[in-house]
Motif scaffolding. Structure first.
Motif, PDB file in Angstrom:
ATOM      1  N   GLU A  32      30.728  78.436  52.028  1.00  0.00           N
ATOM      2  CA  GLU A  32      31.638  79.322  51.321  1.00  0.00           C
ATOM      3  C   GLU A  32      30.850  80.286  50.438  1.00  0.00           C
ATOM      4  OE1 GLU A  32      34.255  77.385  48.604  1.00  0.00           O
ATOM      5  OE2 GLU A  32      35.816  78.875  48.948  1.00  0.00           O
ATOM      6  N   GLY A  33      29.872  79.780  49.716  1.00  0.00           N
ATOM      7  CA  GLY A  33      29.084  80.625  48.818  1.00  0.00           C
ATOM      8  C   GLY A  33      27.632  80.214  48.893  1.00  0.00           C
ATOM      9  N   VAL A  34      26.845  80.554  47.870  1.00  0.00           N
ATOM     10  CA  VAL A  34      25.409  80.322  47.982  1.00  0.00           C
ATOM     11  C   VAL A  34      24.920  78.998  47.389  1.00  0.00           C
ATOM     12  CG1 VAL A  34      24.757  82.737  48.157  1.00  0.00           C
ATOM     13  CG2 VAL A  34      24.950  81.654  45.900  1.00  0.00           C
ATOM     14  N   GLU A 264      22.547  79.679  63.296  1.00  0.00           N
ATOM     15  CA  GLU A 264      23.564  80.678  62.927  1.00  0.00           C
ATOM     16  C   GLU A 264      24.187  80.337  61.581  1.00  0.00           C
ATOM     17  OE1 GLU A 264      26.405  81.758  65.906  1.00  0.00           O
ATOM     18  OE2 GLU A 264      27.697  82.789  64.468  1.00  0.00           O
ATOM     19  N   LEU A 265      24.355  81.388  60.769  1.00  0.00           N
ATOM     20  CA  LEU A 265      24.961  81.218  59.451  1.00  0.00           C
ATOM     21  C   LEU A 265      26.352  81.834  59.451  1.00  0.00           C
ATOM     22  CD1 LEU A 265      24.846  80.605  56.378  1.00  0.00           C
ATOM     23  CD2 LEU A 265      23.832  82.874  56.086  1.00  0.00           C
ATOM     24  N   MET A 266      27.324  81.063  58.990  1.00  0.00           N
ATOM     25  CA  MET A 266      28.684  81.572  58.833  1.00  0.00           C
ATOM     26  C   MET A 266      29.015  81.481  57.354  1.00  0.00           C
ATOM     27  SD  MET A 266      32.042  80.157  60.892  1.00  0.00           S
ATOM     28  CE  MET A 266      31.540  80.585  62.549  1.00  0.00           C
ATOM     29  N   ILE A 267      28.800  82.589  56.639  1.00  0.00           N
ATOM     30  CA  ILE A 267      29.039  82.566  55.188  1.00  0.00           C
ATOM     31  C   ILE A 267      30.421  83.148  54.915  1.00  0.00           C
ATOM     32  CG2 ILE A 267      27.936  84.807  54.699  1.00  0.00           C
ATOM     33  CD1 ILE A 267      26.763  83.518  52.155  1.00  0.00           C
ATOM     34  N   GLY A 268      30.984  82.806  53.765  1.00  0.00           N
ATOM     35  CA  GLY A 268      32.315  83.310  53.442  1.00  0.00           C
ATOM     36  C   GLY A 268      33.414  82.558  54.175  1.00  0.00           C
ATOM     37  N   ALA A 269      33.084  81.359  54.701  1.00  0.00           N
ATOM     38  CA  ALA A 269      34.072  80.557  55.423  1.00  0.00           C
ATOM     39  C   ALA A 269      34.136  79.176  54.777  1.00  0.00           C
ATOM     40  CB  ALA A 269      33.674  80.427  56.887  1.00  0.00           C
ATOM     41  N   ARG A 270      35.330  78.662  54.639  1.00  0.00           N
ATOM     42  CA  ARG A 270      35.500  77.388  53.961  1.00  0.00           C
ATOM     43  C   ARG A 270      35.985  76.321  54.933  1.00  0.00           C
ATOM     44  NH1 ARG A 270      35.690  75.254  49.165  1.00  0.00           N
ATOM     45  NH2 ARG A 270      37.019  73.448  48.845  1.00  0.00           N
ATOM     46  N   SER A 294      38.555  81.079  58.079  1.00  0.00           N
ATOM     47  CA  SER A 294      37.853  82.363  58.001  1.00  0.00           C
ATOM     48  C   SER A 294      38.874  83.375  57.505  1.00  0.00           C
ATOM     49  CB  SER A 294      37.313  82.762  59.370  1.00  0.00           C
ATOM     50  OG  SER A 294      38.352  83.221  60.203  1.00  0.00           O
ATOM     51  N   MET A 295      38.476  84.644  57.395  1.00  0.00           N
ATOM     52  CA  MET A 295      39.414  85.642  56.898  1.00  0.00           C
ATOM     53  C   MET A 295      40.604  85.766  57.851  1.00  0.00           C
ATOM     54  SD  MET A 295      39.871  87.673  54.359  1.00  0.00           S
ATOM     55  CE  MET A 295      38.346  88.219  53.580  1.00  0.00           C
ATOM     56  N   GLY A 296      41.791  85.433  57.350  1.00  0.00           N
ATOM     57  CA  GLY A 296      43.011  85.634  58.131  1.00  0.00           C
ATOM     58  C   GLY A 296      43.280  84.602  59.211  1.00  0.00           C
ATOM     59  N   LYS A 297      42.306  83.731  59.516  1.00  0.00           N
ATOM     60  CA  LYS A 297      42.547  82.838  60.646  1.00  0.00           C
ATOM     61  C   LYS A 297      41.795  81.520  60.518  1.00  0.00           C
ATOM     62  CE  LYS A 297      41.523  84.974  64.719  1.00  0.00           C
ATOM     63  NZ  LYS A 297      40.531  85.995  64.490  1.00  0.00           N
ATOM     64  N   LEU A 299      39.613  78.556  62.273  1.00  0.00           N
ATOM     65  CA  LEU A 299      38.729  78.339  63.416  1.00  0.00           C
ATOM     66  C   LEU A 299      38.562  76.845  63.658  1.00  0.00           C
ATOM     67  CD1 LEU A 299      35.809  80.727  62.303  1.00  0.00           C
ATOM     68  CD2 LEU A 299      37.764  81.343  63.725  1.00  0.00           C
TER      69      LEU A 299
ATOM     70  N   VAL B  69      31.265  86.982  49.022  1.00  0.00           N
ATOM     71  CA  VAL B  69      30.712  85.936  49.884  1.00  0.00           C
ATOM     72  C   VAL B  69      29.611  85.164  49.161  1.00  0.00           C
ATOM     73  CG1 VAL B  69      31.270  86.994  52.108  1.00  0.00           C
ATOM     74  CG2 VAL B  69      29.079  87.487  51.074  1.00  0.00           C
ATOM     75  N   THR B  70      29.115  85.709  48.051  1.00  0.00           N
ATOM     76  CA  THR B  70      28.054  85.032  47.309  1.00  0.00           C
ATOM     77  C   THR B  70      28.605  84.018  46.316  1.00  0.00           C
ATOM     78  OG1 THR B  70      26.736  87.046  47.419  1.00  0.00           O
ATOM     79  CG2 THR B  70      26.067  85.410  45.813  1.00  0.00           C
ATOM     80  N   CYS B  71      29.701  84.368  45.665  1.00  0.00           N
ATOM     81  CA  CYS B  71      30.194  83.575  44.538  1.00  0.00           C
ATOM     82  C   CYS B  71      30.314  82.088  44.892  1.00  0.00           C
ATOM     83  CB  CYS B  71      31.558  84.082  44.094  1.00  0.00           C
ATOM     84  SG  CYS B  71      32.306  83.030  42.838  1.00  0.00           S
ATOM     85  N   LYS B 259      42.644  91.863  59.020  1.00  0.00           N
ATOM     86  CA  LYS B 259      42.684  90.429  58.716  1.00  0.00           C
ATOM     87  C   LYS B 259      42.971  90.132  57.250  1.00  0.00           C
ATOM     88  CE  LYS B 259      39.388  88.782  62.232  1.00  0.00           C
ATOM     89  NZ  LYS B 259      38.121  88.043  62.373  1.00  0.00           N
TER      90      LYS B 259
END
Ligand SMILES: Cc1cc2nc3c(=O)[nH]c(=O)nc-3n(C[C@H](O)[C@H](O)[C@H](O)COP(=O)(O)OP(=O)(O)OC[C@H]3O[C@@H](n4cnc5c(N)ncnc54)[C@H](O)[C@@H]3O)c2cc1C
Ligand code: SF4
Ligand code: SF4
Lengths: 412, 415
Positions: A32-34, A264-270, A294-297, A299, B69-71, B259
């Protein structure tokens, strides 16, 4: 279908991901984040390995000495600048006090207290949250035999910042020191210091320049031009503070190592849940896929193995409801070890809440806290998410994360 | 409701760790910019007390979403900033300067109308844009940078109406293509190749007469128009969405808008659009997972560098183009992941932002140049049209949409 999906991109997740990719596995990191790497001092704390390994249920008790060494070698192979010696080694904190550390960059290691010489503290103008007066007074106290001087450096890149009265962060400065102009500037300053000292016929021969976060360890020669400057005096870099330049560049470096190995990196996904079923009534369940927002959907991601590296309370892997009525592991809904007493009144004493986490068997598979049975056969838990340890009082944060990350990758 | 979502929705989720600001490409090069933490969660507190910062400060945010995306705490930073920009629009800052900037916002936001004008006389528009005098006039009159790499116009992509009657009826396998203004007016070729690729894998493509997705309008402060466009487009898609037809995007910013923003519109299609919108390669990958993607590839012996556009990263789907292209024998790709290109839609075209945009793009340009010098690759790939223009502007290394490699492997195009 991936060989393994790692959930969480902190130190433990990256370690597991890179090690598995090195072993030729197809790996996806979903995060999700860093993570808390951005708070990293640049030093890997391992703590008192011998006594911690004999603490009942401590994560170190799950590993033998070789497994712990494998983790250290992993780091040293990635970053050859990292060293460990038989004697305890110390580095400077941002306040100028000495702090013990186990695996640290060569450039951070402090000289022996017994020696004599002089330090010249280079103070970058307008560096945020840096207090040279305090550093000097602490240095004088820690190193009685040493002379301490201060020299200011002005980097024109931040001229506009300074004219506005705005400070530049350690990360901004680290970027300057990593550039060609920055290194030339430093080289000139250091040469000037050397000449001054020779001119003044200084009290003792040994001079060391002290600088906040130089961050010269993590260079990725496939993406940046590297400039190797030889400075005319030894430079001691201080460990990092928040938000940490060492953490930032190390995280970038790990990311590039991982993707260059084909990961592969999938960032911004929870990651939100998992699906799986028991293989038979008596056996543990096997996980087929995780559900990721992911955004809107939504997976559905399938893999043979899953590594949970979501970082516990601070990393966002454990959620706590209002008034602590609800506390749960957020992805697999695993049972958590939760101590009876949440916190003790002494602030610096070991905090029971630090021990919250998932209990596992020796293969890092999650256990049912009551019966001690393995719940998921192909799920492995690493890093801060593990139960029964406290990075603050035991000073073993980096050690547990690297050791468990490596160990999990070996069984993928 | 999920406890954590409830927390993140509130600004209390912000731990004030400053990690977002440390990563923000704009804050790195512009000391006047307060950064995501300053503009988002911090200012949010002021705004609740009705203090609204000037529009120009807010405009410095390029909406690249790196902060989000960093937070580590999942704070919806850009949403807060966008809200603030909406509020500032209605605020009291109406100076002469901002009038000129508003006019520019009007022009740059209208990628669609500019596009229509540009393609009516592509030759002439391209020639005009190359004229120093015209660029000088744009710079002085509208503060559109003289040096910025304004994209050229080509033969536009044609609208393809649905002749099969009822949506989802005659053809079992059909998709809606949302080309976006850039593909439609500047790079119609990419759109035409994509339609052929989809045909090759057994899908019929419909291209309704969409308007601009609204993102450039929003980025240039035209919030009402953006919303109207969204509602119009959603209404065009509605029958297909209801029939379960997927919507495909090849532009990463349009994809993100469909999206992220469309699901918030008050329209019947809004509940479906998020889940039914696919980035082209995301769509191909899910076909591959179902073993429905033809693998009749010819070998393509070439090495590429890849730039992941910020707005694809923000979709949280990883790098599906790399997954697909790595199925093609001979193809070697390195994901550079060296940060934002700096252009961010129309951001880098603005006169006062050109130099900053180039500085932001520097680490990426360096990574491209180092890679080429080391002989790792000779060409760059990226999905986003403006990233492409900016990479070529900053490095002179040829840059293409990854779709072209796939089309070559399928023997649809020669080069
Ligand atoms: C302030 C601070 C300073 C420290 N300094 C040092 C030091 O100097 N030296 C040292 O050795 N140790 C240090 N540590 C300790 C050590 O860094 C930690 O033990 C270690 O970083 C934990 O790493 P982790 O990978 O387990 O978790 P984290 O770093 O917390 O990473 C967790 C990751 O999981 C992601 N995540 C969480 N939930 C989900 C989900 N549902 N879906 C997808 N992703 C998710 C998060 O975004 C995050 O990226 C420090 C710790 C802190 C908090
Ligand atoms: S918004 Fe997120 S990254 Fe930024 S300061 Fe707050 S918690 Fe940190
Ligand atoms: S969206 Fe990009 S430019 Fe705007 S604040 Fe976030 S990181 Fe900075």
């Amino acid at each position: 279908m991936w060989d393994a999906i790692v959930v969480g991109g902190g130190l433990a997740g990256w370690t597991a991901g890179i090690r598995a990719a090195q072993r030729g596995k197809k790996v996806l990191i979903v995060t999700e984040g860093v993570g808390t790497l951005y708070y990293f001092s640049g030093i890997f704390d391992y703590g008192d390995l011998e006594s911690l390994r004999h603490l009942p249920k401590h994560p170190y008790s799950l590993f033998d000495a070789e497994a712990i060494d494998r983790g250290k070698h992993f780091i040293q192979e990635l970053c050859p600048e990292y060293i460990e010696t038989n004697k305890s080694q110390h580095a400077l904190t941002v306040l100028g006090t000495a702090r013990q550390g186990d695996l640290m960059p060569r450039s951070m290691v402090l000289p022996n207290h017994q020696e004599q010489g002089s330090f010249v503290l280079l103070v970058p103008e307008g560096l945020k949250d840096f207090f040279p007066e305090i550093v000097v007074s602490n240095l004088v106290r820690e190193f009685p035999g040493w002379q301490v001087n201060v020299k200011r450096v002005h980097a024109e890149n931040f001229g506009e910042w300074q004219r506005m009265g705005k400070s530049a962060s350690g990360i901004d400065y680290a970027a300057i020191w990593r550039s060609k102009e920055g290194q030339n500037l430093l080289a000139q300053e250091i040469e000037a210091i050397k000449r001054e000292h020779q001119g003044a016929g200084s009290r003792s021969g040994k001079i060391a320049v002290v600088l906040p976060s130089l961050v010269s360890e993590y260079f990725d020669a496939s993406r940046t031009k590297t400039y190797v400057q030889d400075y005319s005096l030894p430079v001691i870099e201080m460990s990092s503070f928040l938000p940490s330049p060492h953490g930032r560049y190390f995280a970038e470096y790990l990311k590039h190592q991982f993707t260059d190995l084909g990961g592969e990196l999938m960032i911004g996904a929870r990651a939100a849940a998992l699906n799986g079923k028991p293989m038979s009534a008596k056996q543990p369940k096997s996980c087929q896929e995780i559900i990721v927002q992911s955004m809107g959907k939504v997976l559905h991601l399938k893999a043979k193995k899953f590594i949970l590296a979501t970082g516990g309370l601070l990393g966002g892997g454990i959620k706590v409801g209002i008034e602590r009525k609800l506390i749960q592991e957020d992805v697999f809904d695993l049972p958590l070890y939760v101590p009876q007493e949440w916190s003790t009144s002494q602030f610096f004493a070991s905090q029971p809440f630090a021990q919250i986490g998932v209990e596992t068997d020796k293969c890092l598979r999650p256990l049912d806290t009551n019966q001690g049975r393995v719940i998921w056969d192909n799920v492995h838990v690493v890093g801060r998410m593990l139960a029964h340890w406290d990075p603050w009082t035991q000073r073993c944060g980096g050690g547990v994360s690297v050791t468990s990350g490596c160990a999990a990758a070996e069984i993928i | 409701m999920d406890v954590r979502n409830e927390l993140t929705a509130r600004l209390d989720a912000c731990q004030k760790c400053n990690v977002c600001t440390a990563q923000c490409p704009v804050a790195k090069v512009n000391p006047h910019f307060p950064g995501p933490k300053g503009l988002g969660p911090d200012m949010e507190r002021f705004r609740r007390g009705q203090f609204i910062p000037g529009e120009t400060t807010l405009d410095d945010c390029s909406n690249c979403k790196t902060c989000e995306v960093t937070c580590p705490s999942g704070v919806k930073i850009t949403e807060m900033i966008l809200e603030a920009r909406r509020a500032a629009r209605k605020g009291p800052h109406k100076t002469m300067l901002s009038l000129k900037l508003r006019l520019r916002g009007y022009v740059l936001g209208r990628a669609e109308y500019l596009g229509k004008l540009g393609v009516l006389w592509p030759g002439m528009a391209n020639q005009a844009l190359k004229l120093n005098l015209v660029r000088w006039a744009l710079d002085k009159g509208l503060a559109v940078s003289q040096k910025g790499p304004l994209p050229a116009y080509g033969r536009p992509l044609e609208v393809i109406e649905d002749k099969g009657g009822r949506a989802g009826g005659a053809f079992r396998k059909q998709v809606i293509y949302f080309p976006g203004c850039y593909t439609r007016y500047n790079e119609g070729d990419t759109g035409r190749i994509m339609i052929k690729v989809l045909e090759h894998i057994g899908y019929k493509t419909i291209v309704p007469n969409f308007h601009c997705c609204g993102l450039p309008l929003e980025a240039n402060g035209q919030f009402d128009k953006a919303r109207k466009n969204g509602l119009y487009n959603l209404e065009l898609m509605r029958p297909y969405l209801e029939a379960g037809v997927p919507v495909i995007t090849s532009c990463t910013s349009c994809g993100l808008t469909l999206k992220e923003d469309y699901p918030k519109l008050p329209a019947p299609g809004a509940q479906m659009i998020g889940a039914q919108t696919y980035d082209l390669f995301e769509f191909l990958w899910q076909l591959h997972e179902k073993r429905e993607l033809p693998l009749d590839f010819q070998e393509v012996k070439a090495c590429f560098g890849y730039h992941l556009p910020c707005h694809l990263k923000a979709q949280g789907i990883g790098t599906p183009a790399l997954r697909i292209l790595r199925l093609i024998p001979g193809v070697k790709i390195r994901n550079l992941d060296a940060g934002c290109c700096g252009l961010s839609g129309s951001y880098g075209f603005k006169a006062e932002k050109y130099d900053k945009a180039m500085k932001i793009g520097n680490p990426l340009f360096e990574a491209v140049n180092v890679g080429v010098e080391r002989g790792d690759f000779q060409e760059m790939l990226t999905e986003c049209g403006v990233c492409k223009v900016q990479i070529q502007h900053g490095t002179s290394i040829p840059t293409k949409h990854p779709l072209r490699i796939l089309a070559k492997a399928y023997k649809i195009i020669l080069e």
